[in-house]
Design a protein around this motif. Structure first.
Motif, PDB file in Angstrom:
ATOM      1  N   GLU A  61       0.721  -1.256   0.075  1.00 39.34           N
ATOM      2  CA  GLU A  61       0.004  -0.069   0.146  1.00 39.34           C
ATOM      3  C   GLU A  61       0.973   1.179   0.053  1.00 39.34           C
ATOM      4  O   GLU A  61       0.660   2.169  -0.780  1.00 39.34           O
ATOM      5  N   GLU A  62       1.936   1.357   0.723  1.00 41.28           N
ATOM      6  CA  GLU A  62       2.887   2.469   0.958  1.00 41.28           C
ATOM      7  C   GLU A  62       3.400   2.874  -0.244  1.00 41.28           C
ATOM      8  O   GLU A  62       3.670   4.108  -0.650  1.00 41.28           O
ATOM      9  N   VAL A  63       3.919   1.777  -1.205  1.00 38.02           N
ATOM     10  CA  VAL A  63       4.744   2.186  -2.187  1.00 38.02           C
ATOM     11  C   VAL A  63       3.710   2.332  -3.288  1.00 38.02           C
ATOM     12  O   VAL A  63       3.915   3.338  -4.184  1.00 38.02           O
ATOM     13  N   ALA A 127      10.149   3.666  -8.344  1.00 42.67           N
ATOM     14  CA  ALA A 127       9.577   3.083  -7.277  1.00 42.67           C
ATOM     15  C   ALA A 127      10.468   2.309  -6.602  1.00 42.67           C
ATOM     16  O   ALA A 127      11.095   1.266  -7.306  1.00 42.67           O
ATOM     17  N   ILE A 128      10.449   2.283  -5.151  1.00 45.23           N
ATOM     18  CA  ILE A 128      11.512   1.083  -4.460  1.00 45.23           C
ATOM     19  C   ILE A 128      10.626   0.595  -3.591  1.00 45.23           C
ATOM     20  O   ILE A 128      10.017   1.418  -2.636  1.00 45.23           O
ATOM     21  N   GLY A 129      11.105  -0.573  -3.168  1.00 49.37           N
ATOM     22  CA  GLY A 129      10.452  -1.164  -1.779  1.00 49.37           C
ATOM     23  C   GLY A 129      10.729  -0.223  -0.503  1.00 49.37           C
ATOM     24  O   GLY A 129      11.744   0.182  -0.521  1.00 49.37           O
ATOM     25  N   TRP A 133      13.848   2.560   1.865  1.00 50.66           N
ATOM     26  CA  TRP A 133      13.593   4.180   1.592  1.00 50.66           C
ATOM     27  C   TRP A 133      14.345   4.744   2.919  1.00 50.66           C
ATOM     28  O   TRP A 133      14.935   4.016   3.802  1.00 50.66           O
ATOM     29  N   GLY A 134      14.932   5.886   2.367  1.00 49.58           N
ATOM     30  CA  GLY A 134      15.673   6.620   3.248  1.00 49.58           C
ATOM     31  C   GLY A 134      17.073   5.994   3.709  1.00 49.58           C
ATOM     32  O   GLY A 134      17.720   6.308   4.320  1.00 49.58           O
ATOM     33  N   THR A 135      17.519   5.228   2.594  1.00 52.06           N
ATOM     34  CA  THR A 135      18.963   4.579   2.855  1.00 52.06           C
ATOM     35  C   THR A 135      20.032   5.216   1.886  1.00 52.06           C
ATOM     36  O   THR A 135      21.182   4.765   1.922  1.00 52.06           O
TER      37      THR A 135
HETATM   38  C1  LIG Z   1       9.972   7.852  -4.247  1.00 52.93           C
HETATM   39  C2  LIG Z   1      11.014   7.005  -3.689  1.00 52.93           C
HETATM   40  C3  LIG Z   1      11.708   6.157  -4.773  1.00 52.93           C
HETATM   41  C4  LIG Z   1      11.927   7.886  -2.982  1.00 52.93           C
HETATM   42  O1  LIG Z   1      12.983   6.832  -2.186  1.00 52.93           O
HETATM   43  P1  LIG Z   1      13.155   7.251  -0.702  1.00 52.93           P
HETATM   44  O2  LIG Z   1      14.194   6.333  -0.340  1.00 52.93           O
HETATM   45  O3  LIG Z   1      11.916   7.241   0.124  1.00 52.93           O
HETATM   46  O4  LIG Z   1      13.840   8.725  -1.117  1.00 52.93           O
HETATM   47  P2  LIG Z   1      14.733   9.470   0.091  1.00 52.93           P
HETATM   48  O5  LIG Z   1      14.488   9.201   1.383  1.00 52.93           O
HETATM   49  O6  LIG Z   1      15.995   9.548  -0.434  1.00 52.93           O
HETATM   50  O7  LIG Z   1      14.225  11.126  -0.167  1.00 52.93           O
HETATM   51  C5  LIG Z   1      13.036  11.382   0.000  1.00 52.93           C
HETATM   52  C6  LIG Z   1      13.041  12.772   0.480  1.00 52.93           C
HETATM   53  O8  LIG Z   1      11.748  13.520   0.830  1.00 52.93           O
HETATM   54  C7  LIG Z   1      11.784  13.995   2.226  1.00 52.93           C
HETATM   55  N1  LIG Z   1      10.379  13.636   2.691  1.00 52.93           N
HETATM   56  C8  LIG Z   1       9.954  12.509   3.292  1.00 52.93           C
HETATM   57  N2  LIG Z   1       8.574  12.809   3.453  1.00 52.93           N
HETATM   58  C9  LIG Z   1       8.317  14.165   3.148  1.00 52.93           C
HETATM   59  C10 LIG Z   1       6.967  14.763   3.066  1.00 52.93           C
HETATM   60  N3  LIG Z   1       5.885  14.443   3.670  1.00 52.93           N
HETATM   61  N4  LIG Z   1       7.030  16.009   2.753  1.00 52.93           N
HETATM   62  C11 LIG Z   1       8.252  16.454   2.008  1.00 52.93           C
HETATM   63  N5  LIG Z   1       9.526  15.649   1.996  1.00 52.93           N
HETATM   64  C12 LIG Z   1       9.147  14.385   2.384  1.00 52.93           C
HETATM   65  C13 LIG Z   1      12.713  13.129   2.903  1.00 52.93           C
HETATM   66  O9  LIG Z   1      13.236  13.709   3.952  1.00 52.93           O
HETATM   67  C14 LIG Z   1      13.742  12.988   1.654  1.00 52.93           C
HETATM   68  O10 LIG Z   1      14.544  14.046   1.854  1.00 52.93           O
HETATM   69  P3  LIG Z   1      16.263  14.341   2.604  1.00 52.93           P
HETATM   70  O11 LIG Z   1      16.914  12.925   2.038  1.00 52.93           O
HETATM   71  O12 LIG Z   1      16.772  15.566   2.085  1.00 52.93           O
HETATM   72  O13 LIG Z   1      15.864  14.277   4.077  1.00 52.93           O
HETATM   73  C15 LIG Z   1      10.120   6.102  -2.536  1.00 52.93           C
HETATM   74  O14 LIG Z   1       9.705   6.918  -1.481  1.00 52.93           O
HETATM   75  C16 LIG Z   1       9.169   5.264  -3.384  1.00 52.93           C
HETATM   76  O15 LIG Z   1       9.338   4.316  -3.833  1.00 52.93           O
HETATM   77  N6  LIG Z   1       7.880   5.697  -3.101  1.00 52.93           N
HETATM   78  C17 LIG Z   1       6.778   5.047  -3.528  1.00 52.93           C
HETATM   79  C18 LIG Z   1       6.705   5.174  -4.999  1.00 52.93           C
HETATM   80  C19 LIG Z   1       6.586   6.931  -5.550  1.00 52.93           C
HETATM   81  O16 LIG Z   1       5.651   7.586  -4.870  1.00 52.93           O
HETATM   82  N7  LIG Z   1       7.141   6.980  -6.403  1.00 52.93           N
HETATM   83  C20 LIG Z   1       7.304   8.577  -7.031  1.00 52.93           C
HETATM   84  C21 LIG Z   1       6.590   8.841  -7.761  1.00 52.93           C
HETATM   85  S1  LIG Z   1       6.675  10.601  -8.163  1.00 52.93           S
END
Ligand SMILES: CC(C)(COP(=O)(O)OP(=O)(O)OC[C@H]1O[C@@H](n2cnc3c(N)ncnc32)[C@H](O)[C@@H]1OP(=O)(O)O)[C@@H](O)C(=O)NCCC(=O)NCCS
Length: 219
Positions: A61-63, A127-129, A133-135
């Motif tokens: 769901e979260e992804v 999209a990443i599992g 995230w955050g790694t």
């Molecule tokens: C999008 C995705 C690939 C990013 O990977 P991730 O590992 O989560 O990304 P990161 O943690 O490196 O970066 C996300 C940034 O957003 C920030 N963030 C997190 N929640 C947030 C929010 N609610 N509002 C604003 N920024 C936010 C984080 O702090 C981070 O920034 P920082 O590294 O400067 O602190 C992953 O979250 C994902 O697969 N999500 C589901 C699929 C998706 O939504 N794809 C994108 C469609 S546009």
């Protein structure tokens, strides 16, 4: 990734990719995507054997809540992988599997599709599992994909759409240097509801600006 088709590779060509400062437009990628590595991540062509892990990683769901619905079965992911392979051969689309160091199978994907023939304008999505995230895996992978898009595909303008509610997606784009150009009102139908999206872009001239010393190496 909202507008990216989630549809249906297997050929992998090991190519050497150098850090790119000027476009080196090449069509070799149509025969097989290069293997790109940085730090603890490798990007490579998807393989049929990635289908089970992609199913587990991308259908939670979260992804999935803000992206086009992913396939719901292993067979569906296999069809998506075969479709991606055909689209890459046709020169319209590239989809990289994200493989962390020490693993064999994909935990996510990065897609780039042309918005016009020749890739001058294109759209990317990812999209990443959630366990990853955050790694830092996203940032390393995104840098590699952006180098590939601007350096190899010859992209001039790279767009992305992210649902306004998708905090992580928008945050991820912002930190890669994307510029938010506006709001696409009620532009994405998800679970029976029209969502507003932000339109983001990165231009080739932005990407070629000197950036802080990169901690990434490209093999
Ligand atoms: C999008 C995705 C690939 C990013 O990977 P991730 O590992 O989560 O990304 P990161 O943690 O490196 O970066 C996300 C940034 O957003 C920030 N963030 C997190 N929640 C947030 C929010 N609610 N509002 C604003 N920024 C936010 C984080 O702090 C981070 O920034 P920082 O590294 O400067 O602190 C992953 O979250 C994902 O697969 N999500 C589901 C699929 C998706 O939504 N794809 C994108 C469609 S546009």
């Amino acid at each position: 990734m909202e507008k990216m088709p989630f549809r249906e590779s297997m050929m992998t060509t090991e190519l050497s990719v150098s850090t790119m400062t000027a476009p080196v437009v090449s069509s070799d990628w149509k025969k097989g995507l290069p293997v790109l590595s940085a730090g603890t991540v490798t990007l490579r062509e998807m393989r049929l054997s990635d289908a089970p892990s992609l199913l587990v990683m991308l259908t939670t769901e979260e992804v999935a809540r803000f992206i086009s619905p992913p396939p719901t079965t292993i067979a569906g992911f296999e069809r998506f992988i075969m479709w991606a392979n055909a689209e890459r051969q046709a020169g319209r689309y590239a989809c990289f599997a994200v493989v962390p160091k020490g693993m064999d199978t994909a935990i996510g994907i990065f897609q780039v599709r042309q918005l016009e023939p020749g890739f001058a304008s294109a759209e990317w999505g990812f999209a990443i599992g959630s366990a990853f995230w955050g790694t830092g895996l996203f940032t390393s992978s995104a840098q590699l994909v952006l180098d590939f898009a601007f350096g190899t595909l010859g992209v001039h303008r790279l767009e992305a759409r992210a649902a306004v509610r998708n905090g992580r997606g928008n945050g991820a784009l912002r930190k890669m240097g994307a510029v938010c150009e506006g709001l696409l009102r009620r532009s994405f139908l998800r679970n029976g509801e029209y969502l507003d999206q932000h339109l983001w872009s990165i231009l080739d001239i932005d990407w070629r600006q000197p950036r802080p010393t990169s901690k990434f190496t490209i093999n």
